[in-house]
Structures are given as structure tokens and as C-alpha cells.
Design a protein around this motif. Sequence first.
Motif, PDB file in Angstrom:
ATOM      1  N   UNK A 101       0.836  -1.201   0.000  1.00 22.14           N
ATOM      2  CA  UNK A 101       0.000   0.000   0.000  1.00 22.14           C
ATOM      3  C   UNK A 101       0.868   1.247   0.000  1.00 22.14           C
ATOM      4  N   UNK A 102       1.958   1.220   0.765  1.00 19.34           N
ATOM      5  CA  UNK A 102       2.822   2.396   0.914  1.00 19.34           C
ATOM      6  C   UNK A 102       3.779   2.596  -0.254  1.00 19.34           C
ATOM      7  N   UNK A 103       4.096   1.542  -0.991  1.00 19.42           N
ATOM      8  CA  UNK A 103       5.093   1.660  -2.068  1.00 19.42           C
ATOM      9  C   UNK A 103       4.783   2.771  -3.067  1.00 19.42           C
ATOM     10  N   UNK A 104       3.562   2.885  -3.604  1.00 20.35           N
ATOM     11  CA  UNK A 104       3.297   3.989  -4.530  1.00 20.35           C
ATOM     12  C   UNK A 104       3.429   5.363  -3.865  1.00 20.35           C
ATOM     13  N   UNK A 105       3.190   5.406  -2.549  1.00 22.60           N
ATOM     14  CA  UNK A 105       3.264   6.687  -1.844  1.00 22.60           C
ATOM     15  C   UNK A 105       4.692   7.195  -1.723  1.00 22.60           C
ATOM     16  N   UNK A 106       5.663   6.292  -1.801  1.00 21.33           N
ATOM     17  CA  UNK A 106       7.074   6.709  -1.808  1.00 21.33           C
ATOM     18  C   UNK A 106       7.354   7.504  -3.085  1.00 21.33           C
ATOM     19  N   UNK A 107       6.848   7.014  -4.203  1.00 30.34           N
ATOM     20  CA  UNK A 107       6.987   7.755  -5.458  1.00 30.34           C
ATOM     21  C   UNK A 107       6.230   9.073  -5.383  1.00 30.34           C
ATOM     22  N   UNK A 108       5.085   9.042  -4.724  1.00 33.58           N
ATOM     23  CA  UNK A 108       4.290  10.258  -4.572  1.00 33.58           C
ATOM     24  C   UNK A 108       5.058  11.325  -3.794  1.00 33.58           C
ATOM     25  N   UNK A 109       5.784  10.909  -2.766  1.00 28.90           N
ATOM     26  CA  UNK A 109       6.589  11.866  -1.993  1.00 28.90           C
ATOM     27  C   UNK A 109       7.624  12.532  -2.907  1.00 28.90           C
ATOM     28  N   UNK A 110       8.298  11.754  -3.737  1.00 34.03           N
ATOM     29  CA  UNK A 110       9.271  12.330  -4.672  1.00 34.03           C
ATOM     30  C   UNK A 110       8.616  13.352  -5.595  1.00 34.03           C
ATOM     31  N   UNK A 111       7.451  13.014  -6.124  1.00 34.16           N
ATOM     32  CA  UNK A 111       6.747  13.898  -7.049  1.00 34.16           C
ATOM     33  C   UNK A 111       6.281  15.168  -6.344  1.00 34.16           C
ATOM     34  N   UNK A 112       5.753  15.043  -5.133  1.00 26.68           N
ATOM     35  CA  UNK A 112       5.278  16.222  -4.395  1.00 26.68           C
ATOM     36  C   UNK A 112       6.444  17.132  -4.026  1.00 26.68           C
ATOM     37  N   UNK A 113       7.550  16.553  -3.583  1.00 29.32           N
ATOM     38  CA  UNK A 113       8.723  17.373  -3.248  1.00 29.32           C
ATOM     39  C   UNK A 113       9.239  18.076  -4.501  1.00 29.32           C
ATOM     40  N   UNK A 114       9.270  17.391  -5.634  1.00 30.20           N
ATOM     41  CA  UNK A 114       9.663  18.012  -6.893  1.00 30.20           C
ATOM     42  C   UNK A 114       8.754  19.195  -7.207  1.00 30.20           C
ATOM     43  N   UNK A 115       7.449  19.002  -7.056  1.00 31.33           N
ATOM     44  CA  UNK A 115       6.480  20.065  -7.342  1.00 31.33           C
ATOM     45  C   UNK A 115       6.679  21.263  -6.416  1.00 31.33           C
ATOM     46  N   UNK A 116       6.895  20.987  -5.122  1.00 34.47           N
ATOM     47  CA  UNK A 116       7.068  22.066  -4.146  1.00 34.47           C
ATOM     48  C   UNK A 116       8.342  22.860  -4.419  1.00 34.47           C
ATOM     49  N   UNK A 117       9.405  22.191  -4.815  1.00 33.54           N
ATOM     50  CA  UNK A 117      10.706  22.840  -4.992  1.00 33.54           C
ATOM     51  C   UNK A 117      10.944  23.386  -6.397  1.00 33.54           C
ATOM     52  N   UNK A 118      10.004  23.218  -7.314  1.00 29.74           N
ATOM     53  CA  UNK A 118      10.245  23.643  -8.692  1.00 29.74           C
ATOM     54  C   UNK A 118      10.528  25.148  -8.754  1.00 29.74           C
ATOM     55  N   UNK A 119      11.437  25.530  -9.643  1.00 32.79           N
ATOM     56  CA  UNK A 119      11.806  26.949  -9.751  1.00 32.79           C
ATOM     57  C   UNK A 119      10.677  27.765 -10.386  1.00 32.79           C
ATOM     58  N   UNK A 120      10.697  29.066 -10.199  1.00 31.83           N
ATOM     59  CA  UNK A 120       9.640  29.931 -10.752  1.00 31.83           C
ATOM     60  C   UNK A 120       9.430  29.752 -12.251  1.00 31.83           C
ATOM     61  N   UNK A 121      10.488  29.470 -12.997  1.00 28.05           N
ATOM     62  CA  UNK A 121      10.363  29.303 -14.448  1.00 28.05           C
ATOM     63  C   UNK A 121       9.538  28.078 -14.813  1.00 28.05           C
ATOM     64  N   UNK A 122       9.327  27.169 -13.869  1.00 25.70           N
ATOM     65  CA  UNK A 122       8.577  25.943 -14.137  1.00 25.70           C
ATOM     66  C   UNK A 122       7.204  25.964 -13.468  1.00 25.70           C
ATOM     67  N   UNK A 123       6.816  27.111 -12.922  1.00 22.92           N
ATOM     68  CA  UNK A 123       5.515  27.241 -12.264  1.00 22.92           C
ATOM     69  C   UNK A 123       4.529  27.915 -13.216  1.00 22.92           C
ATOM     70  N   UNK A 124       3.291  27.453 -13.133  1.00 23.02           N
ATOM     71  CA  UNK A 124       2.226  28.066 -13.918  1.00 23.02           C
ATOM     72  C   UNK A 124       1.769  29.343 -13.216  1.00 23.02           C
ATOM     73  N   UNK A 125       1.757  30.427 -13.953  1.00 19.96           N
ATOM     74  CA  UNK A 125       1.340  31.713 -13.394  1.00 19.96           C
ATOM     75  C   UNK A 125      -0.066  32.029 -13.883  1.00 19.96           C
ATOM     76  N   UNK A 126      -1.003  32.148 -12.957  1.00 22.39           N
ATOM     77  CA  UNK A 126      -2.369  32.491 -13.316  1.00 22.39           C
ATOM     78  C   UNK A 126      -2.392  33.977 -13.673  1.00 22.39           C
ATOM     79  N   UNK A 127      -2.990  34.294 -14.821  1.00 19.40           N
ATOM     80  CA  UNK A 127      -2.992  35.691 -15.263  1.00 19.40           C
ATOM     81  C   UNK A 127      -4.363  36.270 -15.258  1.00 19.40           C
TER      82      UNK A 127
END
Length: 127
Positions: A101-127
Motif C-alpha cells: 500500500x505504501x510503495x506507490x506513496x514513496x513515489x508520490x513523496x518524490x513527485x510532491x517534493x519536486x512540485x514544491x521545490x520547482x523553480x519559478x520558471x517551471x511554475x504556472x502563473x495564473x494571469x
Amino acid sequence: MIDGKMKTTAYWITTILGAGLLFIGGLLFITHGEHQVAEMNHLGYPVYFLIFLGIGRILGSIAIVIPRFPRLKEWAYAGFVFDLVGASASHAFVGDSLFQIASPLIFLVLIVVSWVLRPPSRKFKVQ
């Protein structure tokens, strides 16, 4: 607080690991790896779902790593969240072990941390 260089390094480590492992998993899905077919059968899903999930993982991994296209990146991150939470829930619903059950959540942690740490150039800006 994390300084800029450390944040960038952590972003790329989690992004390459998360997207890279999901990309490899996507390849195994579309080639119907023996383990992947057995898992689909065990979870009660039709084997052809592997094609859809595999293509999604491959395209999502590419979208996250390539430059530009911040809106596409947001969708890719969201798709990974749905995929990995769904995988974890599927294992729970068939009574699998806590590890499965937890195995996919390990990958999820990597993806969420990547999303949180992404630089401004990789963030979607709502206009």
C-alpha cells in the motif's frame, strides 16, 4: 531555510528520481512486463489498462523534465498524484500488505517534493 543552490539540487534530484522511475515503470507497463501483468490481474484491472497508464507515465515524465510548458507540468504532476494515490488505494482495497500500500506513496513523496521545490520558471502563473 534552504538556500537557492540546495533547493535547486533537491529539486533536480527528486525530479530525476521521481520522473525517471515513473518513466521506466511506464515502459514496463506498455511492454506488458510479467510483474506488471500479474499486478493488474491481482488488483482486478484489465491488462489493457497498462497501455493507458504506461503512456501517461511516459508523457508525464517527459513533461515534467523538459523546459517551458508550465501548464502541462501542472497537469503531469496532478496526473501522477491521481495515478499513485489510486495505486495505493487499489492495493488497500484488495487487502495487500502495508508495504504494498505504501510503495506507490514513496513515489508520490518524490513527485510532491519536486512540485514544491520547482523553480519559478517551471511554475504556472495564473494571469
